[in-house]
Scaffold this motif. Structure first.
Motif, PDB file in Angstrom:
ATOM      1  N   SER A 168     -36.017 -23.223   4.499  1.00 12.68           N
ATOM      2  CA  SER A 168     -36.965 -24.336   4.494  1.00 12.68           C
ATOM      3  C   SER A 168     -38.164 -23.916   3.641  1.00 12.68           C
ATOM      4  N   PRO A 169     -38.776 -24.859   2.932  1.00 12.02           N
ATOM      5  CA  PRO A 169     -39.840 -24.498   1.984  1.00 12.02           C
ATOM      6  C   PRO A 169     -40.953 -23.637   2.580  1.00 12.02           C
ATOM      7  N   SER A 170     -41.450 -23.987   3.748  1.00 12.21           N
ATOM      8  CA  SER A 170     -42.543 -23.204   4.332  1.00 12.21           C
ATOM      9  C   SER A 170     -42.078 -21.807   4.740  1.00 12.21           C
ATOM     10  N   PHE A 171     -40.854 -21.697   5.236  1.00 16.04           N
ATOM     11  CA  PHE A 171     -40.342 -20.392   5.658  1.00 16.04           C
ATOM     12  C   PHE A 171     -40.044 -19.510   4.452  1.00 16.04           C
ATOM     13  N   LEU A 172     -39.563 -20.113   3.381  1.00 14.31           N
ATOM     14  CA  LEU A 172     -39.314 -19.360   2.150  1.00 14.31           C
ATOM     15  C   LEU A 172     -40.604 -18.685   1.683  1.00 14.31           C
ATOM     16  N   GLY A 173     -41.704 -19.395   1.785  1.00 13.79           N
ATOM     17  CA  GLY A 173     -42.996 -18.827   1.411  1.00 13.79           C
ATOM     18  C   GLY A 173     -43.408 -17.657   2.297  1.00 13.79           C
ATOM     19  N   LEU A 174     -42.963 -17.659   3.540  1.00 11.26           N
ATOM     20  CA  LEU A 174     -43.271 -16.550   4.449  1.00 11.26           C
ATOM     21  C   LEU A 174     -42.339 -15.364   4.244  1.00 11.26           C
ATOM     22  N   LEU A 175     -41.135 -15.613   3.741  1.00 11.34           N
ATOM     23  CA  LEU A 175     -40.180 -14.533   3.502  1.00 11.34           C
ATOM     24  C   LEU A 175     -40.561 -13.677   2.293  1.00 11.34           C
ATOM     25  N   ARG A 176     -40.959 -14.316   1.220  1.00 10.82           N
ATOM     26  CA  ARG A 176     -41.183 -13.626  -0.057  1.00 10.82           C
ATOM     27  C   ARG A 176     -42.077 -12.388   0.018  1.00 10.82           C
ATOM     28  N   PRO A 177     -43.196 -12.421   0.738  1.00 13.20           N
ATOM     29  CA  PRO A 177     -44.053 -11.223   0.764  1.00 13.20           C
ATOM     30  C   PRO A 177     -43.382  -9.985   1.373  1.00 13.20           C
ATOM     31  N   HIS A 178     -42.311 -10.182   2.125  1.00 16.21           N
ATOM     32  CA  HIS A 178     -41.632  -9.065   2.784  1.00 16.21           C
ATOM     33  C   HIS A 178     -40.489  -8.484   1.952  1.00 16.21           C
ATOM     34  N   TRP A 179     -40.202  -9.070   0.811  1.00 12.76           N
ATOM     35  CA  TRP A 179     -39.104  -8.578  -0.020  1.00 12.76           C
ATOM     36  C   TRP A 179     -39.569  -7.418  -0.882  1.00 12.76           C
ATOM     37  N   ASN A 180     -38.845  -6.309  -0.794  1.00 11.72           N
ATOM     38  CA  ASN A 180     -39.173  -5.173  -1.648  1.00 11.72           C
ATOM     39  C   ASN A 180     -38.560  -5.373  -3.038  1.00 11.72           C
ATOM     40  N   THR A 181     -38.877  -4.484  -3.936  1.00 10.26           N
ATOM     41  CA  THR A 181     -38.431  -4.616  -5.326  1.00 10.26           C
ATOM     42  C   THR A 181     -36.913  -4.611  -5.440  1.00 10.26           C
ATOM     43  N   ALA A 182     -36.256  -3.744  -4.682  1.00  9.56           N
ATOM     44  CA  ALA A 182     -34.789  -3.669  -4.741  1.00  9.56           C
ATOM     45  C   ALA A 182     -34.150  -4.980  -4.296  1.00  9.56           C
ATOM     46  N   LEU A 183     -34.686  -5.568  -3.232  1.00  7.19           N
ATOM     47  CA  LEU A 183     -34.144  -6.832  -2.753  1.00  7.19           C
ATOM     48  C   LEU A 183     -34.414  -7.953  -3.753  1.00  7.19           C
ATOM     49  N   LYS A 184     -35.621  -8.006  -4.273  1.00 10.08           N
ATOM     50  CA  LYS A 184     -35.964  -9.029  -5.263  1.00 10.08           C
ATOM     51  C   LYS A 184     -35.036  -8.981  -6.471  1.00 10.08           C
ATOM     52  N   SER A 185     -34.643  -7.784  -6.861  1.00 13.17           N
ATOM     53  CA  SER A 185     -33.770  -7.653  -8.040  1.00 13.17           C
ATOM     54  C   SER A 185     -32.359  -8.183  -7.776  1.00 13.17           C
ATOM     55  N   LYS A 186     -31.958  -8.251  -6.516  1.00 10.67           N
ATOM     56  CA  LYS A 186     -30.629  -8.762  -6.157  1.00 10.67           C
ATOM     57  C   LYS A 186     -30.605 -10.278  -5.969  1.00 10.67           C
ATOM     58  N   ILE A 187     -31.765 -10.880  -5.725  1.00  9.96           N
ATOM     59  CA  ILE A 187     -31.801 -12.315  -5.458  1.00  9.96           C
ATOM     60  C   ILE A 187     -31.602 -13.089  -6.758  1.00  9.96           C
ATOM     61  N   ALA A 188     -30.471 -13.764  -6.824  1.00 10.16           N
ATOM     62  CA  ALA A 188     -30.115 -14.525  -8.023  1.00 10.16           C
ATOM     63  C   ALA A 188     -30.819 -15.874  -8.055  1.00 10.16           C
ATOM     64  N   GLN A 189     -30.959 -16.487  -6.875  1.00 11.49           N
ATOM     65  CA  GLN A 189     -31.550 -17.816  -6.837  1.00 11.49           C
ATOM     66  C   GLN A 189     -32.069 -18.117  -5.434  1.00 11.49           C
TER      67      GLN A 189
END
Length: 138
Positions: free
Chosen positions: A95-116
């Motif tokens: 959900s849009p609001s929850f997506l905004g809360l998830l992003r700050p917790h993603w480390n660099t390795a995880l961010k590099s795996k997220i395709a979309q």
């Protein structure tokens, strides 16, 4: 042939799926629940110590805190899934609001795996319906 991890989440529920093929079906392998997110603010605030639910600070409410803690737990679960399953790509539907809360917790390795990322609340849908929200070829 690669593997793909899909997270479908909202403030009360998170489901992790795996697909073994780019066009393959989703298989749920993990889930988290946050039943407190469905409670009303007044139900989260205890007055056992004489507290007043109206005394809460305007910057952070009990409900928001519960959801933020859950976002951190979901992010940790996703990170662990990526470490153990070693997917080629990760797709996040939240959900849009929850997506905004998830992003700050993603480390660099995880961010590099997220395709979309998809700002869609699909956590209650069937695996087939969630698969229909994703690109045909993962």
């Amino acid at each position: 042939m690669g593997t793909y991890i899909i997270l479908a989440a909202d403030q009360a529920r998170a489901r992790l799926f795996k697909a073994e093929q780019r066009t393959g079906p989703l298989v749920e392998f993990s889930g988290l629940a946050n039943p407190e997110a469905r409670l009303r603010e007044q139900d989260l605030v205890s007055d056992a110590c004489g507290g007043n639910p109206h005394d809460l600070g305007s910057h952070d409410t009990a409900h928001r805190h519960v959801v933020q803690v859950f976002a951190k737990q979901v992010s940790q679960a996703l990170e662990q899934a990526v470490q153990s399953h070693k997917p080629d790509r990760v797709y996040v539907l939240a959900s849009p609001s929850f997506l905004g809360l998830l992003r700050p917790h993603w480390n660099t390795a995880l961010k590099s795996k997220i395709a979309q990322e998809f700002a869609k609340d699909v956590s209650q849908l069937s695996p087939e319906a969630i698969r229909g929200q994703l690109p045909e070829l993962l």
